[in-house]
Design an enzyme around this catalytic site. Structure first.
Site, PDB file in Angstrom:
ATOM      1  N   ARG A  13     -60.441  14.206  16.414  1.00 20.96           N
ATOM      2  CA  ARG A  13     -60.942  15.354  17.156  1.00 20.96           C
ATOM      3  C   ARG A  13     -61.733  16.345  16.313  1.00 20.96           C
ATOM      4  O   ARG A  13     -62.821  16.775  16.702  1.00 20.96           O
ATOM      5  CB  ARG A  13     -59.784  16.136  17.803  1.00 20.96           C
ATOM      6  N   THR A  14     -61.162  16.724  15.181  1.00 18.17           N
ATOM      7  CA  THR A  14     -61.840  17.752  14.381  1.00 18.17           C
ATOM      8  C   THR A  14     -63.189  17.209  13.916  1.00 18.17           C
ATOM      9  O   THR A  14     -64.211  17.899  13.993  1.00 18.17           O
ATOM     10  CB  THR A  14     -60.958  18.174  13.186  1.00 18.17           C
ATOM     11  N   LYS A  24     -65.306   6.957  -9.300  1.00 16.74           N
ATOM     12  CA  LYS A  24     -65.739   6.884 -10.704  1.00 16.74           C
ATOM     13  C   LYS A  24     -65.116   7.978 -11.551  1.00 16.74           C
ATOM     14  O   LYS A  24     -65.486   8.173 -12.697  1.00 16.74           O
ATOM     15  CB  LYS A  24     -67.263   6.998 -10.773  1.00 16.74           C
ATOM     16  N   HIS A  83     -55.353  25.436   9.201  1.00 18.36           N
ATOM     17  CA  HIS A  83     -56.342  24.746  10.031  1.00 18.36           C
ATOM     18  C   HIS A  83     -56.984  25.833  10.900  1.00 18.36           C
ATOM     19  O   HIS A  83     -56.767  25.893  12.108  1.00 18.36           O
ATOM     20  CB  HIS A  83     -55.621  23.698  10.882  1.00 18.36           C
ATOM     21  N   ARG A 111     -62.183  18.360   5.341  1.00 20.89           N
ATOM     22  CA  ARG A 111     -60.761  18.143   5.644  1.00 20.89           C
ATOM     23  C   ARG A 111     -60.184  17.391   4.458  1.00 20.89           C
ATOM     24  O   ARG A 111     -60.732  16.383   4.017  1.00 20.89           O
ATOM     25  CB  ARG A 111     -60.585  17.331   6.916  1.00 20.89           C
TER      26      ARG A 111
END
Ligand code: NCD
Length: 360
Positions: free
Chosen positions: A92-93, A121, A175, A142
């Site tokens: 959703r986000t 790396k 959030h 996120r």
């Protein structure tokens, strides 16, 4: 077997000192030209900002109803590019941010796991983020680590080419854009009964590790006469920092393990799932805590106007048969996420006035 290089961890001078300051002192760091620039914590939002953003989201959704309106929106930011850096699972986000960008005409790039970036790396996440800033005008992130968005915004703000950072979820911590869409949903669900002021909200489930309920709790300080009821098993009780915040702002709250006992008295029920991914051995967390599930038998116990929310994804917390009840607001809530994020991005780039003028 894939081999990954050890990740580079160098100390950023001044970061520890900054990180340990109270949030009230830190927020100024994420403001430019009297506007919020980076979205890091829910504590950044005051009532006038929240009210404005909700009406901006309403305007965008109204404009988006027609072809002409959609075309106007798409011509607002076609010269801007956004990076979606989502290294923790998201449906959703991610999709609502991506579509919010497209509604406003921004083009988007994405990285959806550290295994496909130069972090393999041994590049540090901070250098990875700095690289994005060389190519795009906005970073939406996120990350599984608490404080990640804060650190990257802080690092970028000291470079000669900073770009805004939007926190799309930072570990079990915050959030903030979910909290915005939760507020937008609650205000809409209560539109005919005076909005969120004066309402009693139950938050249910894993309150200890659920970042959505933490961020939403912070926003309660912006509403008058609200009350909060935390409903959680002993092991997943809301943490003290949030309870201290509520006490400091004179927001009444209580805690209980008896979900059914509070059902008749609340105006909204905000359900959450158990956040197994933060356990040391997630697979061993088999308990689903059925006493904290909303069942069809409960529908006759809650008020006729009670709004049922859930940030989703859902597991067993809400019986799918409840979806047909008009009080089930979670699918509407998910859609609200796209509109409020479009509102937020338009605000960040200063084209919000044009949207408001379009409808005045
Ligand atoms: C939430 C999250 O990621 O914190 N989901 C979301 O963003 N809609 C809730 C969850 O995962 O339980």
């Amino acid at each position: 077997m894939e081999k990954f290089a050890e990740q580079t961890l160098q100390e950023f001078e001044g970061w520890e000192e900054f990180f340990n300051k109270p949030v009230d002192e830190k927020v100024q760091n994420f403001v430019r030209h009297n506007r919020i620039y980076d979205i890091i914590y829910a504590q950044q939002f005051d009532r006038s900002f929240l009210d404005y953003l909700c009406s901006l989201a309403d305007s965008i959704r109204l404009l988006a109803k027609t072809k002409v309106g959609q075309s106007k929106l798409r011509h607002l930011l076609p010269h801007k590019r956004a990076m979606l850096y989502f290294v923790q699972p998201s449906t959703r986000t991610f999709l609502s941010f991506q579509n919010a960008c497209h509604i406003l005409g921004l083009t988007t790039s994405e990285i959806r796991g550290t295994s496909t970036s130069s972090e393999v790396k041994g590049e540090s996440p901070e250098d990875t983020i700095r690289t994005f800033a060389s190519y795009v005008d906005l970073i939406i992130s996120r990350h599984p680590e608490a404080g990640f968005a804060e650190k990257t915004a802080w690092v970028l703000n000291q470079t000669e080419h900073p770009v805004p950072v939007l926190n799309g979820g930072s570990g079990p911590d915050q959030h903030p854009t979910q909290a915005l869409l939760d507020i937008y949903t609650l205000e809409r669900e209560f539109r005919t009964i005076g909005g969120l002021d004066g309402k009693k909200i139950a938050m249910v489930g894993d309150l200890k590790r659920g970042r959505t309920v933490r961020s939403l709790s912070y926003l309660m300080k912006n509403y008058q006469d609200v009350e909060v009821v935390y409903v959680a098993p002993e092991v997943f009780k809301m943490k003290d920092d949030i309870k201290e915040f509520l006490s400091k702002h004179d927001i009444p709250f209580k805690e209980t393990e008896d979900f059914e006992s509070i059902m008749p008295e609340v105006d909204a029920i905000y359900m959450t799932r158990i956040q197994n991914e933060y356990g040391s051995d997630p697979t061993s967390e088999a308990e689903t805590y059925p006493q904290f599930h909303l069942k069809t038998s409960h529908l006759s116990m809650i008020q006729t106007h009670c709004a049922i929310l859930h940030p989703l994804p859902r597991r067993y917390e809400i019986d799918i048969r409840i979806d047909k009840d008009p009080r089930a607001a979670y699918w509407r809530q998910e859609r609200c996420g796209m509109w409020i994020r479009a509102a937020l991005i338009s605000y960040i780039f200063g084209v919000d006035g044009e949207i408001m003028n379009e409808l005045s």
